[in-house]
Design an enzyme around this catalytic site. Structure first.
Site, PDB file in Angstrom:
ATOM      1  N   ASN A 182       0.847  -1.200   0.000  1.00 37.77           N
ATOM      2  CA  ASN A 182       0.000   0.000   0.000  1.00 37.77           C
ATOM      3  C   ASN A 182       0.877   1.242   0.000  1.00 37.77           C
ATOM      4  O   ASN A 182       2.102   1.143   0.070  1.00 37.77           O
ATOM      5  CB  ASN A 182      -0.951  -0.028   1.190  1.00 37.77           C
ATOM      6  CG  ASN A 182      -0.208  -0.051   2.501  1.00 37.77           C
ATOM      7  OD1 ASN A 182       0.446   0.914   2.864  1.00 37.77           O
ATOM      8  ND2 ASN A 182      -0.275  -1.181   3.208  1.00 37.77           N
ATOM      9  N   ASP A 251      -3.856  -6.319   5.004  1.00 35.74           N
ATOM     10  CA  ASP A 251      -4.816  -7.226   5.642  1.00 35.74           C
ATOM     11  C   ASP A 251      -4.735  -8.637   5.059  1.00 35.74           C
ATOM     12  O   ASP A 251      -5.081  -9.597   5.717  1.00 35.74           O
ATOM     13  CB  ASP A 251      -6.233  -6.676   5.487  1.00 35.74           C
ATOM     14  CG  ASP A 251      -6.477  -5.520   6.439  1.00 35.74           C
ATOM     15  OD1 ASP A 251      -6.005  -5.605   7.583  1.00 35.74           O
ATOM     16  OD2 ASP A 251      -7.111  -4.533   6.026  1.00 35.74           O
ATOM     17  N   LYS A 261       9.927 -16.045 -10.667  1.00 34.64           N
ATOM     18  CA  LYS A 261       9.158 -14.938 -11.250  1.00 34.64           C
ATOM     19  C   LYS A 261       8.107 -15.451 -12.227  1.00 34.64           C
ATOM     20  O   LYS A 261       8.418 -16.232 -13.124  1.00 34.64           O
ATOM     21  CB  LYS A 261      10.129 -13.994 -11.969  1.00 34.64           C
ATOM     22  CG  LYS A 261       9.445 -12.763 -12.495  1.00 34.64           C
ATOM     23  CD  LYS A 261      10.433 -11.839 -13.178  1.00 34.64           C
ATOM     24  CE  LYS A 261       9.662 -10.786 -13.950  1.00 34.64           C
ATOM     25  NZ  LYS A 261      10.522 -10.060 -14.871  1.00 34.64           N
ATOM     26  N   PHE A 295      -4.294   3.452  14.884  1.00 30.31           N
ATOM     27  CA  PHE A 295      -4.685   4.458  13.896  1.00 30.31           C
ATOM     28  C   PHE A 295      -5.788   3.866  13.031  1.00 30.31           C
ATOM     29  O   PHE A 295      -5.879   2.641  12.879  1.00 30.31           O
ATOM     30  CB  PHE A 295      -3.491   4.816  13.001  1.00 30.31           C
ATOM     31  CG  PHE A 295      -2.584   5.835  13.625  1.00 30.31           C
ATOM     32  CD1 PHE A 295      -2.687   7.172  13.285  1.00 30.31           C
ATOM     33  CD2 PHE A 295      -1.635   5.455  14.558  1.00 30.31           C
ATOM     34  CE1 PHE A 295      -1.867   8.112  13.865  1.00 30.31           C
ATOM     35  CE2 PHE A 295      -0.799   6.395  15.147  1.00 30.31           C
ATOM     36  CZ  PHE A 295      -0.917   7.728  14.792  1.00 30.31           C
ATOM     37  N   LYS A 309     -13.571  -0.118  15.912  1.00 29.14           N
ATOM     38  CA  LYS A 309     -12.208  -0.681  15.980  1.00 29.14           C
ATOM     39  C   LYS A 309     -11.607  -0.548  17.372  1.00 29.14           C
ATOM     40  O   LYS A 309     -10.926  -1.445  17.865  1.00 29.14           O
ATOM     41  CB  LYS A 309     -11.299   0.072  15.004  1.00 29.14           C
ATOM     42  CG  LYS A 309     -11.202  -0.631  13.688  1.00 29.14           C
ATOM     43  CD  LYS A 309     -10.442   0.149  12.666  1.00 29.14           C
ATOM     44  CE  LYS A 309     -11.005  -0.245  11.315  1.00 29.14           C
ATOM     45  NZ  LYS A 309     -10.478   0.568  10.239  1.00 29.14           N
ATOM     46  N   LYS A 313     -10.580  -3.959  19.155  1.00 27.20           N
ATOM     47  CA  LYS A 313      -9.152  -4.215  19.332  1.00 27.20           C
ATOM     48  C   LYS A 313      -8.673  -3.923  20.750  1.00 27.20           C
ATOM     49  O   LYS A 313      -7.484  -3.993  21.026  1.00 27.20           O
ATOM     50  CB  LYS A 313      -8.348  -3.407  18.315  1.00 27.20           C
ATOM     51  CG  LYS A 313      -8.708  -3.740  16.856  1.00 27.20           C
ATOM     52  CD  LYS A 313      -7.685  -3.223  15.859  1.00 27.20           C
ATOM     53  CE  LYS A 313      -8.172  -3.485  14.435  1.00 27.20           C
ATOM     54  NZ  LYS A 313      -7.090  -3.608  13.469  1.00 27.20           N
TER      55      LYS A 313
HETATM   56  O1  C5P Z   1      -8.586  -2.634  11.096  1.00 26.84           O
HETATM   57  P1  C5P Z   1      -7.652  -1.626  10.565  1.00 26.84           P
HETATM   58  O2  C5P Z   1      -6.592  -2.195   9.650  1.00 26.84           O
HETATM   59  O3  C5P Z   1      -8.299  -0.412   9.941  1.00 26.84           O
HETATM   60  O4  C5P Z   1      -6.958  -1.067  11.884  1.00 26.84           O
HETATM   61  C1  C5P Z   1      -5.926  -0.167  11.834  1.00 26.84           C
HETATM   62  C2  C5P Z   1      -5.062  -0.288  13.041  1.00 26.84           C
HETATM   63  O5  C5P Z   1      -4.739  -1.655  13.306  1.00 26.84           O
HETATM   64  C3  C5P Z   1      -3.750   0.392  12.855  1.00 26.84           C
HETATM   65  O6  C5P Z   1      -3.316   0.884  14.110  1.00 26.84           O
HETATM   66  C4  C5P Z   1      -2.845  -0.718  12.339  1.00 26.84           C
HETATM   67  O7  C5P Z   1      -1.490  -0.462  12.618  1.00 26.84           O
HETATM   68  C5  C5P Z   1      -3.370  -1.923  13.083  1.00 26.84           C
HETATM   69  N1  C5P Z   1      -3.299  -3.188  12.336  1.00 26.84           N
HETATM   70  C6  C5P Z   1      -2.477  -4.215  12.758  1.00 26.84           C
HETATM   71  N2  C5P Z   1      -2.438  -5.409  12.084  1.00 26.84           N
HETATM   72  C7  C5P Z   1      -3.228  -5.613  11.013  1.00 26.84           C
HETATM   73  C8  C5P Z   1      -4.079  -4.583  10.570  1.00 26.84           C
HETATM   74  C9  C5P Z   1      -4.081  -3.387  11.250  1.00 26.84           C
HETATM   75  O8  C5P Z   1      -1.745  -4.029  13.741  1.00 26.84           O
HETATM   76  N3  C5P Z   1      -3.193  -6.767  10.371  1.00 26.84           N
END
Ligand code: C5P
Length: 377
Positions: A182, A251, A261, A295, A309, A313
């Protein structure tokens, strides 16, 4: 001077072509030095005295040339000699033609200096003396004065606090040369690490691939994939007081990365992805009295998604921004954050530099550490 500070002026030779040292000596009531061999007070080596006795060094206006000399550690005049000999904080207010300010050479020097703890009072947009319009106009005087005051007031109020930060994107391999990733630049996480160091914290920065120079003093762990970041965070979480997850973790990852390759071979190519672990969501379930901050980059229904979230979390605070807004989010140097606390408070912050966002965030973190008894005032 109006704020009650003693001001001593050091000028470059070029500066004396624009304003006379006698004027600044009269205004400050102190001798002005220009040459390395100027010794206004007999028996004292001026550059060492000025370097050691100053609480702060402000370089304003700073030219592209002086910024380059500072970055390289040159000491070819009084100003740069003092800058090299001092342990005091250095603030730099650049002023130059927009093409010079945005030149990769200048920007690389700025990055080098930032990583060393030098702070910049960023130039503003405007019309230059040469008639060009753009970024490069020196910040307004009240802004510079405020930055100086704030820097002088900042204490080591996170002394010894162990702060764990994740930053940047993750790269999930498709084959040896391609990845799913990303557009995260890592700037927000690096700014948090930099600010935490300036407050006396012990910082471990776990970073995905970025073009940034990590701040000096941070313990840096470089990773590529979400899985590697997960392992690095798990190894460090136990020993931290604060975890700030600023990384933009992918994700999903390709389920089976190819060993060689992939060649162009058909009209379609379907890539099967599998979910990565939620790093933050996993470690925060066992957070004890640590402070855990996440974040959220959102595009719609911002507060609602962020609040969800925060709960899911098990966070203490979530900093949310609308990535569709200009000047907010990925790649830029500024951000407009809204802080949402676990106790329900919602604090919208104005548009500001990522460094200032980091300062606000750390202030909130400090309050929570005090409340949880993890830090004593
Ligand atoms: O669920 P989302 O990806 O929007 O959440 C964002 C937050 O979760 C951010 O603080 C990001 O660093 C953390 N995150 C994480 N591991 C993931 C996805 C997101 O630590 N696989």
């Amino acid at each position: 001077m109006r704020a009650g500070h003693t001001v001593r002026v050091v000028m470059t030779h070029s500066a004396t072509r624009l304003i006379s040292p006698a004027t600044l000596a009269a205004l400050t009531g102190n001798p002005v030095v220009v040459d390395v061999f100027d010794e206004p007070e007999p028996g004292q080596i001026a550059h060492i005295r000025l370097a050691q006795d100053s609480d702060l060094i402000l370089i304003a206006p700073a030219t592209a040339h002086t910024i380059a000399r500072l970055a390289l550690g040159l000491a070819d005049d009084m100003l740069t000699t003092i800058a090299l000999a001092t342990r005091a904080p250095i603030l730099v207010a650049p002023a130059m033609n927009p093409a010079m300010w945005t030149h990769p050479a200048t920007q690389a020097h700025v990055q080098t200096l930032r990583a060393r703890g030098v702070e910049f009072i960023d130039p503003t947009y405007g019309v230059m003396a040469c008639g060009d319009e753009g970024w490069g106009k020196i910040a307004d005087t009240p802004v510079i004065v405020q930055a100086v005051q704030q820097r002088l007031q900042r204490t080591h109020d996170l002394q010894g606090v162990r702060v764990l930060v994740t930053a940047g994107p993750t790269y999930e391999p498709i084959d040896p040369v391609r990845f799913v990733g990303n557009r995260s630049s890592g700037k927000m996480g690096y700014a948090v690490a930099e600010a935490a160091l300036a407050h006396g914290a012990v910082v471990r920065l776990i970073t995905g691939p970025t073009a940034l120079t990590p701040p000096v003093g941070a313990e840096v762990v470089r990773v590529q994939t979400a899985q590697q970041m997960f392992e690095a965070v798990q190894a460090a979480f136990e020993a931290c007081d604060v975890f700030i997850a600023a990384a933009a973790v992918a994700d999903y990852r390709p389920e089976r990365p190819l060993p060689t390759k992939r060649k162009r071979q058909s009209q379609h190519w379907t890539l099967r992805l599998v979910a990565n672990p939620d790093i933050l969501g996993t470690v925060a379930q066992h957070k004890g009295n640590r402070v855990v901050v996440g974040f959220a980059a959102e595009t719609d229904n911002i507060l609602h998604h962020a609040q969800e979230k925060l709960m899911r979390k098990n966070l203490d605070l979530i900093a949310v921004n609308n990535v569709l807004e200009p000047e907010s989010g990925f790649e830029g140097d500024t951000n407009r954050l809204t802080l949402i606390y676990a106790d329900g408070r919602v604090v919208p912050l104005p548009l500001m530099s990522k460094r200032d966002c980091a300062e606000q965030l750390l202030q909130a973190v400090r309050e929570m550490l005090l409340r949880k008894g993890r830090l004593t005032a």
